[in-house]
Design an enzyme around this catalytic site. Sequence first.
Site, PDB file in Angstrom:
ATOM      1  CB  SER A 230      11.855 -49.989  48.589  1.00 37.76           C
ATOM      2  OG  SER A 230      12.169 -48.731  49.158  1.00 37.76           O
TER       3      SER A 230
ATOM      4  CE1 TYR B   9      15.892 -51.936  51.973  1.00 35.65           C
ATOM      5  CE2 TYR B   9      15.451 -49.981  50.658  1.00 35.65           C
ATOM      6  CZ  TYR B   9      15.007 -50.993  51.496  1.00 35.65           C
ATOM      7  OH  TYR B   9      13.671 -51.063  51.835  1.00 35.65           O
TER       8      TYR B   9
HETATM    9  P1  NAD Z   1      11.264 -55.406  59.602  1.00 35.65           P
HETATM   10  O1  NAD Z   1      12.671 -55.334  60.075  1.00 35.65           O
HETATM   11  O2  NAD Z   1      10.150 -55.222  60.567  1.00 35.65           O
HETATM   12  O3  NAD Z   1      10.989 -56.777  58.854  1.00 35.65           O
HETATM   13  C1  NAD Z   1      11.966 -57.479  58.169  1.00 35.65           C
HETATM   14  C2  NAD Z   1      11.553 -58.927  58.195  1.00 35.65           C
HETATM   15  O4  NAD Z   1      12.534 -59.676  57.470  1.00 35.65           O
HETATM   16  C3  NAD Z   1      11.492 -59.504  59.615  1.00 35.65           C
HETATM   17  O5  NAD Z   1      10.382 -60.350  59.722  1.00 35.65           O
HETATM   18  C4  NAD Z   1      12.787 -60.306  59.717  1.00 35.65           C
HETATM   19  O6  NAD Z   1      12.670 -61.412  60.590  1.00 35.65           O
HETATM   20  C5  NAD Z   1      12.914 -60.766  58.276  1.00 35.65           C
HETATM   21  N1  NAD Z   1      14.258 -61.184  57.944  1.00 35.65           N
HETATM   22  C6  NAD Z   1      15.409 -60.460  57.981  1.00 35.65           C
HETATM   23  N2  NAD Z   1      16.447 -61.220  57.602  1.00 35.65           N
HETATM   24  C7  NAD Z   1      15.943 -62.452  57.310  1.00 35.65           C
HETATM   25  C8  NAD Z   1      16.514 -63.673  56.874  1.00 35.65           C
HETATM   26  N3  NAD Z   1      17.820 -63.802  56.674  1.00 35.65           N
HETATM   27  N4  NAD Z   1      15.689 -64.731  56.684  1.00 35.65           N
HETATM   28  C9  NAD Z   1      14.355 -64.625  56.920  1.00 35.65           C
HETATM   29  N5  NAD Z   1      13.761 -63.485  57.330  1.00 35.65           N
HETATM   30  C10 NAD Z   1      14.550 -62.425  57.529  1.00 35.65           C
HETATM   31  O7  NAD Z   1      11.173 -54.348  58.418  1.00 35.65           O
HETATM   32  P2  NAD Z   1       9.978 -53.933  57.429  1.00 35.65           P
HETATM   33  O8  NAD Z   1      10.006 -52.476  57.344  1.00 35.65           O
HETATM   34  O9  NAD Z   1       8.714 -54.605  57.798  1.00 35.65           O
HETATM   35  O10 NAD Z   1      10.550 -54.491  56.068  1.00 35.65           O
HETATM   36  C11 NAD Z   1       9.875 -55.450  55.278  1.00 35.65           C
HETATM   37  C12 NAD Z   1      10.190 -55.219  53.823  1.00 35.65           C
HETATM   38  O11 NAD Z   1       9.660 -53.953  53.426  1.00 35.65           O
HETATM   39  C13 NAD Z   1      11.683 -55.191  53.510  1.00 35.65           C
HETATM   40  O12 NAD Z   1      11.923 -55.853  52.273  1.00 35.65           O
HETATM   41  C14 NAD Z   1      11.961 -53.699  53.370  1.00 35.65           C
HETATM   42  O13 NAD Z   1      13.059 -53.447  52.536  1.00 35.65           O
HETATM   43  C15 NAD Z   1      10.658 -53.223  52.765  1.00 35.65           C
HETATM   44  N6  NAD Z   1      10.411 -51.784  52.900  1.00 35.65           N
HETATM   45  C16 NAD Z   1      10.294 -51.216  54.121  1.00 35.65           C
HETATM   46  C17 NAD Z   1      10.045 -49.856  54.204  1.00 35.65           C
HETATM   47  C18 NAD Z   1       9.876 -49.151  55.528  1.00 35.65           C
HETATM   48  O14 NAD Z   1       9.840 -47.909  55.543  1.00 35.65           O
HETATM   49  N7  NAD Z   1       9.741 -49.833  56.629  1.00 35.65           N
HETATM   50  C19 NAD Z   1       9.931 -49.092  53.053  1.00 35.65           C
HETATM   51  C20 NAD Z   1      10.067 -49.714  51.817  1.00 35.65           C
HETATM   52  C21 NAD Z   1      10.297 -51.072  51.760  1.00 35.65           C
END
Ligand code: NAD
Length: 257
Positions: A139, A152
């Site tokens: 991130s 985080y």
């Molecule tokens: P999201 O909530 O859509 O996806 C999260 C995913 O993680 C889902 O598929 C969920 O089922 C899975 N998950 C959560 N807990 C779990 C567990 N215990 N076991 C297995 N799977 C689990 O969110 P996202 O935005 O797609 O996030 C994905 C990644 O990207 C994360 O690591 C997040 O920190 C990172 N990220 C997101 C953003 C953003 O702005 N959305 C920015 C930077 C980084």
Amino acid sequence: MQLSGKTAVVTGSNSGIGLGIAESLAAAGADIVINSFTDRAEDHALAQELADKHGVAVRYIAADMSTGEDCRRLIADAGRCDILVNNAGIQHVEPIEEFPTDKWDAIIAINLSSAFHTTAAALPMMRAAGWGRIINVASAHGLRASPYKSAYVAAKHGVVGLTKTTGLETAREPITCNAICPGYVLTPIIEAQIPDQMATHNMDRETVLSEIMLSRQPSREFATTDQLGATAVFLCSDAASQMTGTTLSVDGGWTAM
Ligand code: NAD
């Protein structure tokens, strides 16, 4: 197809960025393992939908990325792992002195320790296959901090450190490890933060998006899951074979500041 014959395991891929990356890798010809902890009928249906759309093999494997045992079982059950995408992640926002210990533990386990366990389980498979790509979804918070996101930010900085170490440990092999550092992407993890932000700042949704969420993203636009998928496909290409142990920011300029 660029990635035909390869199998990609994408943790946390039944929504958001993980699903976007799984789609892009499937479109490039890779067989895919979709994962989440939920194990619902729609998770299995999603795997079938991806398989039908891209003409590749797609399996859904339920595994809880908060436990080391399940992380390692996911890779063992996949049977093959040429491309490992450590993407599963959760968020919690609260000042340090009020931050619940169970939330801290869960964020460190799911956002950081899971990548250690899956990497440890996947490296022998990559070595046996003579090729491997590890892509950690970190991130902008792996490179910069924000208040109230202690767990985080700590986890994502940890992911960047793990990425560097993995890159060094595999540097003499045809295996690379890199971290993608997205800025804000409008996925469920972000949607979940909007109501709190609206209440805290007494703003409507659109104002929260533009004035609060995107205030640190100079482009004032969200990055998209397709863009992150394309970045992952690039990291699997020959053009990226000398990139390892590094970070790729897809953040509209956030970390330029
Ligand atoms: P999201 O909530 O859509 O996806 C999260 C995913 O993680 C889902 O598929 C969920 O089922 C899975 N998950 C959560 N807990 C779990 C567990 N215990 N076991 C297995 N799977 C689990 O969110 P996202 O935005 O797609 O996030 C994905 C990644 O990207 C994360 O690591 C997040 O920190 C990172 N990220 C997101 C953003 C953003 O702005 N959305 C920015 C930077 C980084």
